[in-house]
Every structure is written in structure tokens, then in C-alpha cells.
Enzyme design. Structure first.
Site, PDB file in Angstrom:
ATOM      1  CB  SER A 119      -0.909  -0.079   1.212  1.00  0.00           C
ATOM      2  OG  SER A 119      -1.863   0.907   1.240  1.00  0.00           O
ATOM      3  CG  HIS A 144      -4.510  -1.840  -1.946  1.00  0.00           C
ATOM      4  ND1 HIS A 144      -4.895  -2.632  -0.676  1.00  0.00           N
ATOM      5  CD2 HIS A 144      -3.910  -0.548  -1.301  1.00  0.00           C
ATOM      6  CE1 HIS A 144      -4.678  -1.773   0.289  1.00  0.00           C
ATOM      7  NE2 HIS A 144      -3.880  -0.739   0.187  1.00  0.00           N
TER       8      HIS A 144
END
Length: 217
Positions: A119, A144
């Protein structure tokens, strides 16, 4: 990003780990003509221009990293800074504070993934100086889209939804610049959690090289 951070905490006994939050931090004793001086291990490594991001990205960890980046720039604006990352990600806003400071200061920031960069952790890993972004061979990298929750009146939820979409577009654009991938592919590849091996991360452009020994740096 909170969803994956919660998963990470569960995998580590429900607690977040940062250098400042460890139960025991080793001390290093140095001797000189003036006598002995004790440092905690992270302060000693800071003297070698090494900064660590361990655990979730939040306001506290971002504040520490930003302060160290600015301090090392003031110490020597022409010498590289090494930024070691082992993080499941976290707050986009806190991560962007680190990202902007990395771009703002004069020294090159070399990044190295040790364990996991997911992330916002992966975003910061890719934000290092091109040619100086590394990963260890068994590390994992995950990208993501940003996530978040909203409550309140419909208008409040609409405002939060627009903010998340704006953040997604901004993050995708920056990630495209740092990886060399088309922004359209970034948008597709970040639709869900997208885990990569060290070699996959090199092919994708998130890092430049897999390191297996110190001699390769």
C-alpha cells in the site's frame, strides 16, 4: 488501506510495531578519548544516514521520518539517505507528507524493502531516487487503491467519496511516473490487492534491483 493494516496487525499478535514502540531496543556503547557514550541502535544508525519505517504509516511515524529526513539534509545536503521500509501501509495523508519531503530535500533518498512494502509502503518504496530503489530477495510488495469509510448525511458521504477518488487518481498518476507504467494499467492493477515478488517488482518498475548482498549496493 486500513483494511490491509488491520490484517497485518492480526498477523503480528494484534499490535503495530515501530522502532519507537519496541519493548526492548538494543543500546550501542562507543568509546572515545572523552569516555563512553551510549546510543539506542536507531540513533546510532541515523548517524550513518539510515532511516527506518517499520509498521503502519500514521501521523506519528510520518512525523519521525520527516524530521529525520530534514535533519540529515541539514547535516549534509550532498550525501545520500538510505530509507529502509517494512510496512503494511496506512494513512495516505501521512504517507504523502513523507513522499513530499523525500522530493523536497536535496539529498537523494535510496529506498530498500526489507520484508514487506504494501500500500503506502510500496508507494514510498517506488518514490526513491530512480536507480537507487532496492529490495531484498524474499521481500513482498503490494499495491492497491486507497480505501476508506464514511458516515453521516448523504452529502458528507458524497464529499468523502469524491476525496477518495481524487486521492486514487493522484496516487495512480504518481505511481505511473515512478514506475514507467501507463496510468491506465496502474488503475487496473491497483483495483484489488496486487502482491508481487522482488523480481516482479523490478519488472513492474517499483524498484530497480534485487539485492542479495551488501557488495551489490
Amino acid at each position: 488501506m486500513q483494511r490491509f493494516t488491520d490484517f497485518y496487525a492480526a498477523m503480528h499478535g494484534g499490535s503495530s510495531v515501530t522502532p519507537t514502540g519496541l519493548g526492548y531496543i538494543p543500546m550501542v556503547i562507543e568509546q572515545s578519548g572523552r569516555g563512553e557514550r551510549a546510543y539506542d541502535i536507531y540513533s546510532r544508525l541515523l548517524r550513518e544516514r539510515l532511516i527506518f519505517l517499520v509498521g503502519p504509516v500514521n501521523d506519528n511515524t510520518a512525523n519521525l521520518v520527516v524530521a529525520q529526513l530534514l535533519f540529515l539534509e541539514s547535516e549534509n545536503p550532498d550525501k545520500d539517505i538510505s530509507f529502509y521500509i517494512n510496512s503494511p501501509g496506512g494513512s495516505v495523508y501521512a504517507g504523502m507528507a513523507i513522499y513530499d519531503t523525500m522530493q523536497f530535500i536535496k539529498p537523494d533518498v535510496s529506498t530498500l524493502c526489507t520484508g514487506l512494502a504494501a500500500s503506502m509502503g510500496a508507494f514510498l518504496l517506488a518514490a526513491g531516487k530512480k536507480g537507487k530503489r532496492f529490495t531484498l530477495p524474499n521481500s513482498r510488495i503490494m499495491i492497491h487503491q486507497p480505501s476508506g469509510g464514511a458516515q453521516g448525511q448523504a452529502s458528507d458521504i458524497q464529499i468523502q467519496a469524491r476525496e477518495i477518488l481524487d486521492l486514487r487518481e493522484r496516487l495512480n498518476r504518481i505511481l505511473a511516473e515512478n514506475t514507467g507504467q501507463p496510468v491506465e494499467r496502474i488503475a487496473v492493477d491497483t483495483e484489488r490487492d496486487n502482491f508481487m515478488s522482488a523480481e516482479d517488482a523490478v519488472s513492474y518498475g517499483l524498484v530497480d534491483k534485487v539485492l542479495t548482498s551488501r557488495a551489490q549496493t
